[in-house]
Motif scaffolding. Structure first.
Motif, short mmCIF file in Angstrom:
data_model
loop_
_atom_site.label_atom_id
_atom_site.label_comp_id
_atom_site.label_asym_id
_atom_site.label_seq_id
_atom_site.Cartn_x
_atom_site.Cartn_y
_atom_site.Cartn_z
N ARG A 1 0.84 -1.20 0.00
CA ARG A 1 0.00 0.00 0.00
C ARG A 1 0.87 1.25 0.00
N VAL A 2 0.42 2.26 -0.77
CA VAL A 2 1.10 3.55 -0.83
C VAL A 2 0.05 4.62 -0.53
N ALA A 3 0.37 5.51 0.41
CA ALA A 3 -0.56 6.57 0.80
C ALA A 3 0.23 7.84 1.08
N VAL A 4 -0.49 8.97 1.07
CA VAL A 4 0.11 10.28 1.37
C VAL A 4 -0.43 10.72 2.73
N ASP A 5 0.48 11.03 3.66
CA ASP A 5 0.12 11.46 5.01
C ASP A 5 0.80 12.80 5.28
N GLY A 6 0.09 13.89 4.99
CA GLY A 6 0.68 15.22 5.21
C GLY A 6 1.87 15.46 4.29
N ASP A 7 3.03 15.72 4.89
CA ASP A 7 4.24 15.97 4.09
C ASP A 7 5.08 14.70 3.95
N GLN A 8 4.44 13.52 4.10
CA GLN A 8 5.15 12.26 3.97
C GLN A 8 4.39 11.31 3.05
N VAL A 9 5.16 10.42 2.42
CA VAL A 9 4.59 9.32 1.65
C VAL A 9 4.86 8.05 2.43
N VAL A 10 3.81 7.25 2.67
CA VAL A 10 3.91 6.04 3.48
C VAL A 10 3.83 4.83 2.57
N LEU A 11 4.86 3.98 2.65
CA LEU A 11 4.90 2.72 1.91
C LEU A 11 4.76 1.59 2.91
N GLU A 12 3.72 0.76 2.77
CA GLU A 12 3.48 -0.35 3.68
C GLU A 12 3.48 -1.66 2.93
N VAL A 13 4.10 -2.67 3.52
CA VAL A 13 4.06 -4.04 3.01
C VAL A 13 3.54 -4.90 4.16
N ALA A 14 2.29 -5.41 4.02
CA ALA A 14 1.64 -6.19 5.06
C ALA A 14 1.43 -7.61 4.59
#
Length: 755
Positions: A656-669
Motif C-alpha cells: 500500500r502507498v498513501a500520502v500522510d501530510g508531508d510524507q509518503v507512506v509505503l506499507e508491506v503487510a
C-alpha cells in the motif's frame, strides 16, 4: 423559688406600670397647660395686628402721608395666617374655635367696611377723611372686636388654669404612687430574701459543713433529712455519697495491701530482668569467640542459681563446657533440656551441695538464661557464616572485570566492586563523586555523545522502575562501554536501589570495525573477478565459442545463477559499507512511489504464484517525491521478498502507498507467521536472522532489512515494524515529500549523513 420569683416580678411590674401611667397623665396635663399659653400668645399677637391697622389708618387720615400706611399693609398681609393659626390651636375646643372664627370674620369686616374706604377717602379728600375719623365710627368697630378678644382670652385663661391644676394633681399622685411602689418593692424583696435564706442558704450550709467534715476524714458525717425540693434531694445525694465513700475507703485499704504485695513481686521481677539484661550484654560482648561465650554464660547461670557447678552441652555446634566444682554425693541436681524452635539441641545440668532443692523460679530462670546462650551461639554462628559468605561474594564481584555499582534512590553509593573504583578515578580525575548521578554526568562530559547519554540519565531519574541499556565511549582514549541499569528489589518486592553494570566493549567494537573493513575490502576485491566470471559465462552461454551440449549448458547456467547471487551479495555488502562510512550515494529525481511499487510488485508476481500467495497493490493516489528510484526499488524488493518468504501458501501480501501530510507512506503487510516482540528490536541489524527463519531454513543473508533501513534513512525517512506471532507483519517506510525544496527536474547526489 420560681413561684416566689414570679409573684415578685408581677408585683414589681404592676407598680412600675402604674408609676409610668401616672407620669404619662402628668405629662399630658402639662402639655395641655402649655397649649393654652400658646393660644393666649397667638390671640395677643392677632390683637396687636388689629391695633396696628387702626393706628395706621388714623395717622394716614390725619397727615395724608403714605408712610403711615406701611404698618396697616404689613398687618393686612399677616392677619390671615395668624387667624388660621389661632383657629387651628383651638380646634380641639368647639366654643373657642367659634370665638376665633368670629374674631377673624370681624377683622375682615373691619378691613372692608372701614379701613379700605377710609384710606380711599383720605386719598381723595383729606378733610372729609379727618371728619370721618372725628365721628368715631371706626373706634366703635375696633371696640367690638376687642371685646371679642377679651371674651376669648378670658375663656382660654380659665381653661389654662384648670389644666394647670390637673397637671399639679397628676404630679402629686405620681409622687405618692412612686413612694408606695418603692416601699412595697422593698418589702417584697425582703420577704423573698428571707425565703431564700431559709429554703436555700441554710440547707446548702448544712451540706457544706458535712462536706468539710467528710474531707477531714469523718466518714460518719451526714446531713439531716430536712427541706424540700432540690435542697432535700441534695442532702439525700450527699448522704448516699458519704456511704459510698465509706465503702470505697475500706475497699481502697484492701487494694493498697494488694498493691504492696504486687510491688514486692515487681521488685523481684525487676531484679530478674536486670539480671537477664546484664546476661544479654555479657553474651553480646563475646559473640566472636563461641567457646568463651559458652563458658562465661554458664558461669553466670551457676552464680544466679546459687549452684556449686554445672555443665552446658550444645549438640548442634559441638560445644560442651563445665563450670564450678564437680558434684558431690547426695547433691541436689537440676537437668534441663534446651528446646529451641521445637527441637532439642542440647542440655543444661546444675548441682548444689546442701541447702534446699532448686525452686521453680530458679529452674525457670536457668532455662531462660540457657536458652539465651543457645540463641546467642546460633546467631553468632549465623553471623560468622554470613560474614564469610559476604566476603566470598565481595571477592567474586571484585574479580569480575565489569563495573558493578548499587545505589539508593538518592543516588548515594551503597556498593561498588574494584573495577568500579578504577573507573570512578578515571572519570572523576581521582576525586570520587558523591552520587551515581555525578558519575554518569561525569561520563556524559567525557563521552562522544553527551546529549544522548544525558537524556538516558534523565529518563532513569524520572522513572525509578526503568531498566535501560545503552552504549557510550570516552572521548579521550576512545574506550567503548555498555551500561545496564535496573531496579533491585528485596524479598517483599520493594525497590531498595538501582544496580549499574558497565562493561568495557572496546575490544568487541574494534573487532567489529576490523570485520567491517575486511568485508568492505573483500567485497570490492570480489566484485571485479565476479563481473569477469559472469561476463565470460554469458559469452559461453550465448554460443560465441561454439555450440554447447544440453548438460554443459545446464551446468553453466547453474554457475551463472550462483555467480549472480554472489554478485548481489557483494553489492549488498558494498551498500552496507557505504552506509557505515556515510558515503551511500543516492540520485534524487522526481518519481511516483505508487508507480514504483506497482512495477516492482509486478516483477515479484511469478514468485508469489509459485508460493501460492496472493499479491496485491493499493496505490491509487499520486505519491510524488524526490528520490533514487533504483535504491527505493531495492527497498520494495526486499520487503516484498521477505513477506513472500514468511507467508504460507494461501496467505496474502498487500503493498500500500498513501500520502500522510508531508510524507509518503509505503506499507508491506502480510498474513504470515509473524515476529515475536522480543526479536523485533534486532530485525534491522546486519546479518541478523530470526530463530524462526533459521528453523524453517528460509534462505537469506540477513542484510535485506538493514540495507532497506539505510536507504530509507538516506532519503531522510524512517522505517518500523508492527508484528505479533500468528498475526502477520506490517513494515512501514515513511519518506518525506521534498518536491517544493528541490524542484521537479533537479538532480542531486547526497551522502547518508547529509540525508
Amino acid at each position: 423559688m420560681l413561684l416566689a420569683s414570679g409573684v415578685l416580678l408581677v408585683l414589681v411590674a404592676g407598680l412600675f406600670l402604674g408609676l409610668v401611667g401616672a407620669l404619662q397623665d402628668q405629662r399630658g396635663s402639662a402639655r395641655l397647660a402649655e397649649h393654652s399659653q400658646r393660644v393666649l400668645v397667638a390671640a395677643g399677637e392677632l390683637e396687636r395686628l388689629l391695633v396696628d391697622m387702626q393706628t395706621s389708618v388714623r395717622g394716614f387720615a390725619i397727615t395724608g402721608q403714605p408712610r403711615f400706611l406701611e404698618p396697616a399693609r404689613r398687618a393686612q398681609r399677616v392677619v390671615p395666617a395668624r387667624s388660621a393659626e389661632l383657629a387651628r390651636l383651638v380646634s380641639d375646643n368647639p366654643a373657642q374655635e367659634r370665638r376665633a372664627t368670629g374674631i377673624a370674620a370681624g377683622i375682615r369686616r373691619y378691613e372692608t367696611g372701614w379701613m379700605e374706604p377710609q384710606i380711599a377717602r383720605a386719598r381723595r379728600d383729606l378733610a372729609a377723611a379727618r371728619a370721618a375719623v372725628a365721628t368715631g365710627r371706626g373706634e366703635d368697630a375696633i371696640g367690638a372686636l376687642r371685646e371679642r378678644f377679651a371674651r376669648f382670652v378670658t375663656a382660654e385663661r380659665r381653661l389654662g388654669a384648670l389644666r394647670s391644676r390637673a397637671a399639679g394633681d397628676d404630679a402629686t399622685r405620681s409622687l405618692w404612687f412612686g413612694v408606695a411602689g418603692l416601699v412595697g418593692s422593698a418589702l417584697l424583696i425582703l420577704l423573698f430574701a428571707l425565703y431564700l435564706i431559709r429554703g436555700v442558704v441554710m440547707p446548702v450550709r448544712r451540706v457544706a459543713g458535712a462536706a468539710q467534715r467528710l474531707a477531714a476524714g469523718d466518714m460518719a458525717a451526714r446531713v439531716p433529712d430536712q427541706g424540700a425540693g432540690e435542697t432535700a434531694r441534695l442532702g439525700r445525694a450527699f448522704n448516699a455519697m458519704a456511704v459510698s465513700l465509706q465503702g470505697a475507703q475500706a475497699d481502697l485499704i484492701e487494694r493498697n495491701a494488694d498493691l504492696a504485695r504486687a510491688l514486692e513481686d515487681l521488685s523481684r521481677q525487676s531484679a530478674r530482668v536486670d539480671t537477664f539484661y546484664r546476661f544479654a550484654e555479657l553474651l553480646a560482648g563475646e559473640r566472636d569467640d563461641l567457646d568463651r561465650l559458652t563458658r562465661r554464660g554458664l558461669e553466670a547461670i551457676v552464680r544466679h542459681a546459687g549452684a556449686g557447678g554445672g555443665v552446658l552441652v550444645i549438640e548442634e555446634l559441638g560445644l560442651a563446657v563445665a563450670a564450678g566444682d564437680a558434684p558431690a554425693p547426695g547433691a541436689f541436681r537440676l537437668d534441663l533440656p534446651l528446646d529451641h524452635l521445637g527441637r532439642t539441641p542440647g542440655r543444661l545440668e546444675l548441682h548444689r551441695s546442701g541447702g534446699s532443692p532448686f525452686s521453680d523460679d530458679e529452674r525457670e530462670a536457668a532455662a531462660h538464661l540457657a536458652g539465651q546462650i543457645e540463641v546467642a551461639l546460633t546467631d553468632a554462628a549465623s553471623f560468622r557464616s554470613a560474614r564469610r559468605q559476604a566476603a566470598i561474594t565481595r571477592a567474586v564481584l571484585d574479580a569480575v572485570p565489569d563495573v558493578i555499582m548499587l545505589v539508593d534512590d538518592e543516588g548515594r553509593m551503597l556498593f561498588r566492586n574494584r573495577p568500579a573504583g578504577a573507573l570512578l578515578r578515571q572519570v572523576s580525575a581521582g576525586e570520587e563523586p558523591v552520587s551515581v548521578y555525578a558519575l554518569v554526568d561525569g561520563f556524559a562530559e567525557h563521552t562522544t555523545d553527551p546529549r544522548g547519554f544525558a537524556a538516558a540519565v534523565d529518563a532513569l531519574r524520572r522513572d525509578p522502575e526503568l531498566a535501560s541499556r545503552d552504549e557510550f565511549s570516552l572521548a579521550q582514549g576512545g574506550r567503548a562501554f555498555q551500561r545496564y541499569a535496573a531496579p533491585v528489589r528485596d524479598g517483599d518486592g520493594e525497590v531498595i536501589g538501582r544496580i549499574f553494570v558497565i562493561r568495557d566493549v572496546t575490544a568487541e567494537r574494534e573487532a567489529e570495525r576490523m570485520k567491517d573493513e575486511f568485508v568492505a575490502l573483500a567485497s570490492h576485491e570480489l566484485r571485479t573477478p565476479l563481473t569477469s566470471i559472469i561476463g565470460y559465462l554469458d559469452v559461453v552461454l550465448e554460443g560465441e565459442l561454439g555450440e554447447l551440449g544440453e548438460e554443459q549448458e545446464q551446468f553453466l547456467r547453474v554457475a551463472a545463477r550462483n555467480a549472480d547471487r554472489l554478485l548481489a551479495l557483494v553489492g549488498d555488502l558494498i551498500v552496507m559499507g557505504q552506509s557505515d562510512a556515510g558515503r551511500l550515494s543516492i540520485q534524487l529525481r522526481p518519481l511516483d512511489v505508487g508507480e514504483l511499487a506497482r512495477d516492482r510488485t509486478a516483477a515479484a508476481g511469478p514468485t508469489a504464484q509459485t508460493r501460492e500467495v496472493a499479491l496485491a497493490v493499493d496505490a491509487g493516489v499520486p505519491a510524488p517525491i524526490l528520490g533514487d528510484a533504483s535504491r527505493l526499488g531495492q527497498v520494495v524488493d526486499n520487503l516484498v521478498s521477505n513477506a513472500l518468504k514468511f507467508t504460507p501458501a494461501g496467505g496474502r501480501v498487500d503493498v500500500r502507498v498513501a500520502v500522510d501530510g508531508d510524507q509518503v507512506v509505503l506499507e508491506v503487510a502480510d498474513t504470515g507467521v509473524g515476529i515475536p516482540f522480543a526479536e523485533q528490536p534486532r530485525l534491522f541489524e546486519r546479518f541478523y536472522r530470526t530463530p524462526g527463519a533459521q528453523a524453517r531454513s528460509v534462505p537469506g543473508t540477513g542484510l535485506g532489512l538493514s540495507i532497506s533501513k539505510a536507504i530509507v534513512e538516506a532519503h531522510g525517512g524512517s522505517i518500523d515494524v508492527e508484528s505479533g506471532v500468528g498475526r502477520g507483519s506490517v513494515f512501514r517506510a515513511r519518506l518525506p515529500r521534498d518536491v517544493a525544496a528541490y524542484g521537479a527536474s533537479h538532480e542531486r547526489s547526497l551522502t547518508a549523513k547529509e540525508a
